[in-house]
Design a protein around this motif. Sequence first.
Motif, short mmCIF file in Angstrom:
data_model
loop_
_atom_site.label_atom_id
_atom_site.label_comp_id
_atom_site.label_asym_id
_atom_site.label_seq_id
_atom_site.Cartn_x
_atom_site.Cartn_y
_atom_site.Cartn_z
N VAL A 76 -86.33 1.47 56.07
CA VAL A 76 -87.20 0.38 55.65
C VAL A 76 -86.86 0.01 54.21
CG1 VAL A 76 -89.58 -0.38 55.26
CG2 VAL A 76 -89.05 1.16 57.17
N ILE A 77 -86.83 -1.31 53.95
CA ILE A 77 -86.62 -1.84 52.60
C ILE A 77 -87.83 -2.65 52.19
CG2 ILE A 77 -85.27 -3.43 51.17
CD1 ILE A 77 -82.86 -2.76 53.00
N ILE A 78 -88.36 -2.39 51.01
CA ILE A 78 -89.41 -3.22 50.42
C ILE A 78 -88.72 -4.25 49.54
CG2 ILE A 78 -91.48 -3.30 49.00
CD1 ILE A 78 -91.86 -0.31 49.70
N ALA A 79 -88.79 -5.51 49.94
CA ALA A 79 -88.03 -6.56 49.26
C ALA A 79 -88.84 -7.24 48.18
CB ALA A 79 -87.53 -7.58 50.28
N LEU A 86 -93.91 1.40 47.17
CA LEU A 86 -92.80 2.26 47.58
C LEU A 86 -93.24 3.72 47.72
CD1 LEU A 86 -89.86 2.94 48.19
CD2 LEU A 86 -89.41 2.92 45.72
N GLY A 87 -93.94 4.25 46.74
CA GLY A 87 -94.34 5.65 46.80
C GLY A 87 -95.22 5.94 48.00
N GLU A 88 -96.18 5.05 48.26
CA GLU A 88 -97.10 5.25 49.37
C GLU A 88 -96.37 5.22 50.72
OE1 GLU A 88 -99.52 2.92 46.26
OE2 GLU A 88 -97.43 3.21 46.85
N LEU A 89 -95.48 4.23 50.89
CA LEU A 89 -94.80 4.12 52.17
C LEU A 89 -93.78 5.23 52.37
CD1 LEU A 89 -94.30 0.28 52.65
CD2 LEU A 89 -96.10 1.77 53.50
N ARG A 90 -93.14 5.63 51.30
CA ARG A 90 -92.17 6.73 51.42
C ARG A 90 -92.88 8.02 51.83
NH1 ARG A 90 -88.04 6.95 46.66
NH2 ARG A 90 -86.86 5.56 48.02
N GLY A 99 -86.90 0.54 47.75
CA GLY A 99 -87.22 -0.80 47.27
C GLY A 99 -85.98 -1.42 46.66
N ILE A 100 -85.95 -2.74 46.60
CA ILE A 100 -84.75 -3.38 46.08
C ILE A 100 -84.56 -3.12 44.59
CG2 ILE A 100 -84.74 -5.14 47.88
CD1 ILE A 100 -85.84 -7.13 45.82
#
Length: 228
Positions: A76-79, A86-90, A99-100
């Motif tokens: 998954v990429i957060i664009a 990012l921290g929460e989803l990771r 993240g980009i």
Amino acid sequence: MTMRILIINPNTTASMTETIAMAAAKVASPGTTILAVNPEEGPASIQGPEDGEAALPGLFAVFDRYMSVEDRFDAVIIACFDDTGLGELRARSSVPVTGIGEAAYLLAAETAAPFSVVTTLPVSIPVLEHNIKSYGLLTQCARVRASEIPVLDLEHHPEQALARIGTEIAEALEADQCRSIVLGCAGMADMALILENTYSVPVVEGVSAAVAWCEREVAARLANTDTI
């Protein structure tokens, strides 16, 4: 090797999501499938911490919707260059997430440090500086600069935006003693090659950097699995 990458643009501007998808598709390896999506509700652009906070519910809802089926996506990429959420989803994901912003900083640090970042508005600078420090890359970054271009102007007034970003790059190369430039917004993805050719310096944009990061990370995990 086949791979499926989910790209989530945390803002609601669908045209920007399409630009991100095209940039990702250009650099993806054969066998890599890209799906780029965005929330239906939330800020139209993310400029500073308040917009980032407002984008989180939509971002998390999209992540949960598309990742609810096991093995549907490999990464998954957060664009959003702020690396929103990012921290929460990771922490809650079983697959690699980046993240980009993170991917672009890492690539620039590996290839041509120190780097300077050219982002949109000054309100974004503290967020990016905090992220760079948290990634342990503060000594690799010469400076974070604002081009004074609102995010949506990248689409609505692309020629003026490109000229202003180019001016900021020229100033960075002269004043910062940097060896590369990082473009600090997903909406700048299609400008990288033009700017690189114009200023004869590596110009890193986060979408392609993140796709490359995902492909390496997934391949490494598969290799580790095969050796167990």
